[in-house]
Design a protein around this motif. Structure first.
Motif, short mmCIF file in Angstrom:
data_model
loop_
_atom_site.label_atom_id
_atom_site.label_comp_id
_atom_site.label_asym_id
_atom_site.label_seq_id
_atom_site.Cartn_x
_atom_site.Cartn_y
_atom_site.Cartn_z
N ILE A 105 79.58 81.04 55.44
CA ILE A 105 81.27 81.07 55.18
C ILE A 105 80.92 81.64 53.73
O ILE A 105 80.20 80.83 52.65
N VAL A 106 81.47 82.76 53.55
CA VAL A 106 81.59 83.36 51.98
C VAL A 106 82.90 83.48 51.51
O VAL A 106 83.99 84.14 52.32
N VAL A 107 83.12 83.18 50.42
CA VAL A 107 84.46 83.20 49.69
C VAL A 107 84.47 83.85 48.30
O VAL A 107 83.28 83.96 47.69
N PRO A 108 85.44 84.23 47.61
CA PRO A 108 85.33 84.71 46.28
C PRO A 108 85.04 83.58 45.44
O PRO A 108 85.29 82.20 45.77
N VAL A 128 82.38 71.92 53.87
CA VAL A 128 83.73 72.16 54.21
C VAL A 128 83.87 72.28 55.62
O VAL A 128 82.81 72.76 56.34
N ALA A 129 84.93 72.11 56.27
CA ALA A 129 84.91 72.58 57.87
C ALA A 129 85.49 73.72 57.93
O ALA A 129 86.69 74.06 56.97
N LEU A 130 85.37 74.50 58.83
CA LEU A 130 85.54 75.99 58.80
C LEU A 130 87.42 75.83 59.13
O LEU A 130 87.95 76.69 58.49
N ARG A 131 87.81 74.86 59.80
CA ARG A 131 89.26 74.60 59.87
C ARG A 131 89.96 74.80 58.60
O ARG A 131 91.06 75.17 58.50
N SER A 172 86.76 76.58 66.46
CA SER A 172 87.31 75.45 65.47
C SER A 172 88.86 75.23 65.57
O SER A 172 89.43 74.30 64.65
N GLY A 173 89.56 75.84 66.45
CA GLY A 173 90.90 75.33 66.63
C GLY A 173 92.13 76.40 65.82
O GLY A 173 93.13 75.86 65.78
N PHE A 174 91.54 77.55 65.52
CA PHE A 174 92.63 78.33 64.74
C PHE A 174 92.47 80.00 64.96
O PHE A 174 91.23 80.22 65.41
N LEU A 196 79.61 78.69 51.06
CA LEU A 196 80.11 77.25 51.25
C LEU A 196 79.27 76.69 52.33
O LEU A 196 78.59 77.21 53.23
N THR A 197 79.05 75.46 51.94
CA THR A 197 78.11 74.55 52.95
C THR A 197 79.10 74.19 54.04
O THR A 197 79.98 73.52 53.91
N THR A 198 78.61 74.36 55.37
CA THR A 198 79.51 74.05 56.25
C THR A 198 79.34 72.73 57.01
O THR A 198 78.22 71.90 56.77
N GLU A 199 80.37 72.00 57.06
CA GLU A 199 80.16 70.39 57.83
C GLU A 199 79.91 70.51 59.15
O GLU A 199 80.34 71.29 59.99
N GLY A 200 78.72 69.63 59.32
CA GLY A 200 78.17 69.51 60.70
C GLY A 200 77.32 70.70 60.96
O GLY A 200 76.59 71.11 60.18
N GLU A 201 77.33 71.08 62.39
CA GLU A 201 76.34 72.20 62.74
C GLU A 201 76.98 73.51 62.27
O GLU A 201 78.32 73.96 62.71
N PRO A 202 76.33 74.34 61.72
CA PRO A 202 76.83 75.60 61.20
C PRO A 202 77.07 76.60 62.22
O PRO A 202 76.33 76.59 63.13
N PRO A 203 78.00 77.50 62.26
CA PRO A 203 78.35 78.47 63.36
C PRO A 203 77.07 79.39 63.48
O PRO A 203 76.41 79.50 62.06
#
Length: 317
Positions: free
Chosen positions: A181-184, A195-198, A225-227, A270-277
């Protein structure tokens, strides 16, 4: 044509057209894939129908659909193609596979992050074999594989990829490519916590076109991830995608395989919560070609190079 001809012969080139019609579902799309006109495709199917003495298509509105007889023939077409590949492999093995040429079809980020190591390894293992690379994605990649224009197809599993049960291909898994997950850098979620992807469901997203591998993977991961992501910017180039994230235009998922394209940019990973996608990368050859010594060396080298390319997650800047 009420009775199948007792002396029918089959033109293998026409069988290829029928196989492509099964994959594409329409005369127009089949013609486009094979660089023919729809009329030429119809003529090839009609000629094959006359050869075997049984109808292969029937009208379906403005289009056509395959008959039951066509589907029976296609099961034999797969077996015929596989047996021809085995014959070719046996002949190659007889000569020990030390010479010749091989064409690898691969998606763009695989060419960037995976194939350089493969090419170096093959140059050392098979110095007299000419290796060529073609950039392509499914479904066109597998049309090229069927036609013999490509010998090894390296692809990502997504909707346009043939299913695992497709008997036309022998496939091996090559790499589980994690999506970061990359963000500004000024994003509200930067700071080191998982963080959770959701949590990014309300953000603006940068992703590829829905028909491309780049876009399909992002949509599938977000759906899991539900969205549904709010995609404002559609680009099919990973470097351009990273540039838009750096500029603050949105957030994105980027595979680690293309890390050289974004590691120099000011992005927060960002560090993904749980198993990363992740996405699954595999290599396929035509069924029956598994014994070809050159193709076996290519597949072995793909796995070896994939193991070397697996790297830990980039730290958040």
């Amino acid at each position: 044509m009420e009775q199948v001809s007792e002396t029918f012969t089959v033109d293998l080139r026409r069988l290829t057209v029928l196989r492509e019609l099964q994959r594409r579902g329409s005369l127009a799309r089949t013609a486009e894939a094979l660089h023919l006109t729809p009329s030429a495709v119809s003529q090839q199917i009609a000629a094959l129908s006359r050869e075997i003495g049984t109808p292969l298509t029937e009208r379906d509105g403005r289009g056509v659909r395959l008959t039951g007889q066509a589907r029976v023939l296609l099961t034999h077409a797969d077996a015929i193609a596989a047996q021809l590949e085995r014959a070719r492999s046996d002949l190659a093995a007889y000569g020990e596979g030390g010479r010749g040429s091989v064409t690898i079809g691969c998606f763009s980020s695989g060419i960037l992050g995976l194939l350089p190591g493969v090419l170096r390894g093959l140059a050392a293992r098979l110095p007299d074999v000419r290796v060529e690379v073609v950039e392509a994605e499914p479904p066109d990649l597998f049309t090229a594989l069927d036609a013999g224009q490509v010998d090894v197809a390296v692809a990502v599993d997504f909707a346009a990829t043939p299913p695992h049960t497709d008997r036309r291909y022998s496939r091996i898994d090559v790499l589980r490519d994690v999506l970061d997950i990359v963000v500004p850098t000024n994003h509200r979620l930067t700071g080191g916590k998982q963080v959770a992807l959701r949590e990014l469901a309300t953000d603006t997203w940068v992703a590829g076109d829905a028909r491309s591998c780049v876009g399909a993977i992002t949509r599938a991961v977000c759906a899991t991830s539900g969205f549904t992501p709010d995609i404002r910017h559609a680009v099919n180039d990973w470097s351009a995608l990273a540039a838009l994230v750096e500029a603050g235009a949105g957030v994105a998922l980027i595979p680690r395989l293309v890390r050289p394209l974004y590691e120099h940019r000011r992005l927060a990973v960002l560090t993904t919560e749980g198993e990363p996608p992740s996405r699954n990368i595999f290599a396929a050859v035509r069924t029956g070609a598994e014994g070809d010594p050159v193709l076996r060396a290519v597949r072995d080298q793909l796995r070896s190079s994939a193991a070397e390319s697996a790297t830990p997650r980039t730290e958040t800047p």
